[in-house]
Every structure is written in structure tokens, then in C-alpha cells.
Motif scaffolding. Structure first.
Motif, short mmCIF file in Angstrom:
data_model
loop_
_atom_site.label_atom_id
_atom_site.label_comp_id
_atom_site.label_asym_id
_atom_site.label_seq_id
_atom_site.Cartn_x
_atom_site.Cartn_y
_atom_site.Cartn_z
N LYS A 1 1.00 -1.18 -0.05
CA LYS A 1 -0.17 -0.04 -0.01
C LYS A 1 0.92 1.24 0.00
O LYS A 1 2.05 1.21 0.16
N ILE A 2 0.00 2.31 -0.18
CA ILE A 2 0.83 3.79 -0.24
C ILE A 2 0.04 4.68 0.44
O ILE A 2 -1.09 4.47 0.56
N GLY A 3 0.64 5.51 1.57
CA GLY A 3 0.09 6.49 2.06
C GLY A 3 0.12 7.75 1.54
O GLY A 3 1.14 8.42 1.54
N LEU A 4 -1.27 8.43 1.49
CA LEU A 4 -1.19 9.65 0.79
C LEU A 4 -2.45 10.25 1.50
O LEU A 4 -3.47 9.97 1.74
N LYS A 5 -2.14 11.71 1.75
CA LYS A 5 -3.46 12.33 2.25
C LYS A 5 -4.60 12.44 1.68
O LYS A 5 -5.73 12.58 2.09
N ASP A 6 -4.48 12.44 0.26
CA ASP A 6 -5.69 12.66 -0.53
C ASP A 6 -5.82 11.30 -1.47
O ASP A 6 -6.31 11.27 -2.42
N ALA A 7 -5.54 10.17 -0.61
CA ALA A 7 -5.86 8.96 -1.24
C ALA A 7 -7.15 8.62 -1.96
O ALA A 7 -7.14 8.13 -3.36
N LEU B 1 17.96 -0.41 -16.44
CA LEU B 1 18.67 -1.53 -16.50
C LEU B 1 18.02 -2.75 -16.76
O LEU B 1 18.11 -3.75 -17.31
N ASN B 2 16.45 -2.51 -16.86
CA ASN B 2 15.43 -3.51 -17.21
C ASN B 2 14.44 -2.72 -17.99
O ASN B 2 14.00 -1.34 -17.71
N PRO B 3 13.28 -3.33 -18.61
CA PRO B 3 12.18 -2.69 -18.84
C PRO B 3 11.15 -2.47 -17.63
O PRO B 3 11.30 -3.00 -16.75
N ALA B 4 10.94 -1.41 -17.83
CA ALA B 4 9.85 -0.66 -16.86
C ALA B 4 8.54 -1.80 -16.82
O ALA B 4 8.22 -2.25 -17.79
N GLN B 5 7.98 -1.74 -15.56
CA GLN B 5 6.82 -2.53 -15.29
C GLN B 5 5.67 -1.67 -14.62
O GLN B 5 6.00 -0.89 -13.56
N ASP B 6 4.30 -1.62 -15.12
CA ASP B 6 3.36 -0.95 -14.40
C ASP B 6 2.50 -1.85 -13.62
O ASP B 6 2.11 -3.03 -14.39
N THR B 7 1.99 -1.86 -12.51
CA THR B 7 1.31 -2.49 -11.70
C THR B 7 -0.31 -2.32 -12.42
O THR B 7 -0.49 -1.26 -13.14
N PRO B 8 -1.28 -3.15 -12.26
CA PRO B 8 -2.66 -2.97 -12.46
C PRO B 8 -3.23 -1.80 -11.65
O PRO B 8 -2.46 -1.40 -10.44
N VAL B 9 -4.24 -1.23 -11.88
CA VAL B 9 -4.79 -0.03 -11.00
C VAL B 9 -4.95 -0.68 -9.63
O VAL B 9 -5.43 -1.90 -9.43
N ALA B 10 -4.91 0.18 -8.75
CA ALA B 10 -4.90 -0.43 -7.13
C ALA B 10 -6.39 -1.09 -7.09
O ALA B 10 -7.29 -0.78 -7.44
N THR B 11 -6.11 -1.86 -6.05
CA THR B 11 -7.42 -2.77 -5.83
C THR B 11 -8.40 -2.22 -5.03
O THR B 11 -9.70 -2.36 -4.97
N SER B 12 -7.90 -1.13 -3.73
CA SER B 12 -8.86 -0.76 -3.09
C SER B 12 -8.22 0.62 -2.41
O SER B 12 -7.04 0.84 -2.39
N LYS B 13 -9.10 1.58 -1.80
CA LYS B 13 -8.44 2.72 -1.16
C LYS B 13 -9.37 2.67 0.09
O LYS B 13 -10.51 2.30 0.40
N GLU B 14 -8.53 3.24 1.18
CA GLU B 14 -9.08 3.24 2.73
C GLU B 14 -8.45 4.21 3.44
O GLU B 14 -7.12 4.30 3.55
N PHE C 1 -2.65 -1.98 -2.94
CA PHE C 1 -2.15 -2.66 -4.43
C PHE C 1 -2.17 -4.34 -4.23
O PHE C 1 -2.84 -4.90 -5.16
N ARG C 2 -1.38 -4.76 -3.15
CA ARG C 2 -1.32 -6.05 -2.92
C ARG C 2 -1.01 -6.79 -4.20
O ARG C 2 -1.61 -8.01 -4.57
N VAL C 3 0.07 -6.48 -4.76
CA VAL C 3 0.44 -7.20 -6.06
C VAL C 3 2.04 -7.43 -5.93
O VAL C 3 2.90 -6.85 -5.47
N ASP C 4 2.39 -8.65 -6.50
CA ASP C 4 3.96 -8.90 -6.73
C ASP C 4 4.59 -8.40 -7.83
O ASP C 4 3.89 -8.61 -9.16
#
Length: 304
Positions: free
Chosen positions: A172-178, A198-211, A217-220
């Protein structure tokens, strides 16, 4: 041969290279090739000063880019319900080759994604003054916008004797305006001391939830190089990005990074810095004084 024909020839060669890797079972290479080509096509689609292609041709290129992203997503998620098959993708080769004269109906019911502009690193520097008004606009009617293309996470590399691979779970990431961030995702890249990839960049899928103040994110993420092969001074970067409906582009909000001495199994919490992303780590400014961080969990895989 004109410049535009040379460009089309390059796209065609890249497309065939990707489908060859795909048919040989070299999935990491295929995904990489598909994503590079998809980005090139999207760049052409989004270019406002390119007289080489008509709007209709750009639409076709955008749809091809979408199909490349879909095939890439199918390779990354074997249990995907909406699998896009290799034989379907191969039907597009003649369309790329003849895009200047192609005038039939596109064979698949997909939409190009030209609405969302992905800014080049540093390009959003001039837009920082507009950040406040976007926050005031709030989440708006997020459901009226087309969904972002699937994430571009790559599978784990094959193991090698006495070599270590790293899996980073982004918790997860903490942001005041999450709660106000639309379609948030994280781009992961590995850079040397000079900020070179040094490697190709990777994008996660869109975040699973906000709280509250957290986006989950909960993604490997599988780092695409053995730890022993990373040069001294290298770092792993995490850029948090979100969609801005008023300006119709995706922008970097903040970033974090992890240096080589921080690679160890277990949880780790790292600080967030203000954009633009400083890959050389020379002029770092903390995003906030509040105790808000990027929360990760590391797993090391060593083949003995």
C-alpha cells in the motif's frame, strides 16, 4: 523509401519479432516487444503534429496497440477470462504493413486508448501549479472514463545457480488525498547510478482498493535481473501515477526508491518524494512531513 514507410517497416519487424518470441514460448521477450511496440503506436496516435497518418489511420494504430496490450496481459495472467490468442494477433500483421491503404472494418471489437496522455519523465514539471485545482475537483465521475490498459507486470526470470531473484510485494501507499486519486498505479523501474534503465519498466494494475489515507495494491513485482548482476549504485524506483480527468492525461504524483543495501527479506517502509522523479537521486524533496510511506514486502529466491 519515405520516412513514414520506414516507420511502418520498423513496426512490422517489431511485430513479427514479438509474435516469433510468443510462438517459441519466450514469453518475457514477447511481452517486452509487444509493450515497446504498443507504446510507439500510442505515441503516434497521440501526436498532434504528425501529418503522416489520417485520423482514421491513427484510430487503426490505436486499436492495434490495444490488441498488443491485451495479448501481453493474456501472457502475464494465464487464468485471464478474456484471453487474446496469438493466432488472433497474427491477423493484424497485414493491417500494420498496409495501414496507409487499409479501409476495411477492424477485425476485433476493441477501442484505441488515445484519450489518456502519458507524460514523459519531467514533462509534468510545468503542471505542478495545476495540482491544487485538480485535487479540488475530487474524484469526479471516474466511471465515465475508459479503463486504463492492463498492467505490464512480467513473470519471474528463470533461476540460475547461486543467483538471487527478488520479488517485491507492493502492499500500500499512504497519501493524504488517497481517496481522490483516479485509476492509481505504480511504475517500477531499475536504474543505474546515472539514472539509465537496466530493465524494462513495469506497471502494476490499477490499485485494488482505497481506505482512509491508504491506497492498496497487494501485487507482486518480479525484478527482471538477478541481484548479483545489478551494478553498484543501482536503485529500484516506484513512481505513483494517477489519471487527471480535467487534463485527460496520466501524471506522476510522487516517487520512492530502494537502494541495494535495503534489499533484504521481509517488510520495508520507504519515504515518498516530490515529483519530478529524480533518477540520479541528487535533488530529493520529501513529499510530506506526515508519516505516510510506501509499504513493501521483499522475498529473495536463491537457487543453490
Amino acid at each position: 523509401m519515405s520516412d513514414v514507410n520506414k516507420t511502418i517497416q520498423k513496426w512490422n519487424a517489431s511485430f513479427r519479432k514479438g509474435t516469433d518470441f510468443d510462438s517459441w514460448g519466450q514469453l518475457v521477450e514477447a511481452i517486452d516487444e509487444y509493450q515497446i511496440l504498443a507504446r510507439q503506436l500510442q505515441k503516434e496516435v497521440q501526436s498532434t503534429n504528425s501529418p503522416d497518418f489520417t485520423e482514421e489511420q491513427k484510430k487503426t494504430l490505436g486499436k492495434i496497440a490495444t490488441c498488443l496490450e491485451m495479448r501481453s496481459a493474456s501472457l502475464q495472467c494465464t487464468q485471464s477470462k478474456e484471453e487474446f490468442k496469438l493466432e488472433d494477433l497474427k491477423k493484424l500483421e497485414s493491417i500494420i504493413k498496409n495501414v496507409l491503404t487499409y479501409n476495411k472494418e477492424f477485425p476485433f471489437d476493441v477501442q484505441p486508448v488515445p484519450l489518456r496522455r502519458i507524460l514523459a519523465p519531467g514533462e509534468e514539471e510545468n503542471l505542478e501549479l495545476e495540482e491544487e485545482e485538480d485535487a479540488a475537483a475530487g474524484a469526479g465521475s471516474a466511471e465515465t472514463f475508459p479503463p486504463r490498459a492492463p498492467g505490464t507486470l512480467l513473470p519471474r526470470l528463470p533461476s540460475e545457480p547461486r543467483m538471487t531473484l527478488l520479488t517485491i510485494k507492493i502492499e500500500k501507499i499512504g497519501l493524504k488525498d488517497a481517496g481522490q486519486c483516479i485509476d492509481p498505479y505504480i511504475t517500477i523501474s531499475v536504474k543505474d547510478v546515472n539514472g539509465v534503465d537496466l530493465n524494462p519498466a513495469q506497471d502494476t494494475p490499477v490499485a485494488t482498493s482505497k481506505e482512509d489515507t491508504y491506497i492498496h495494491f497487494r501485487v507482486d513485482v518480479e525484478i527482471q535481473r538477478h541481484i548479483e548482476k545489478l551494478p553498484k549504485g543501482a536503485a529500484i524506483f516506484f513512481e505513483f501515477k494517477h489519471y487527471k480527468p480535467k487534463k485527460r492525461f496520466t501524471s506522476t504524483k510522487c516517487f520512492a526508491f530502494m537502494e541495494m543495501d535495503e534489499i533484504k527479506p521481509g517488510p520495508i517502509v520507504i519515504e515518498l518524494y516530490k515529483k519530478p522523479t529524480d533518477f540520479k537521486r541528487k535533488k530529493l524533496q520529501l513529499l510530506t512531513k506526515k508519516p505516510l510511506y510506501l509499504h513493501l514486502h521483499q522475498t529473495l529466491h536463491k537457487d543453490t
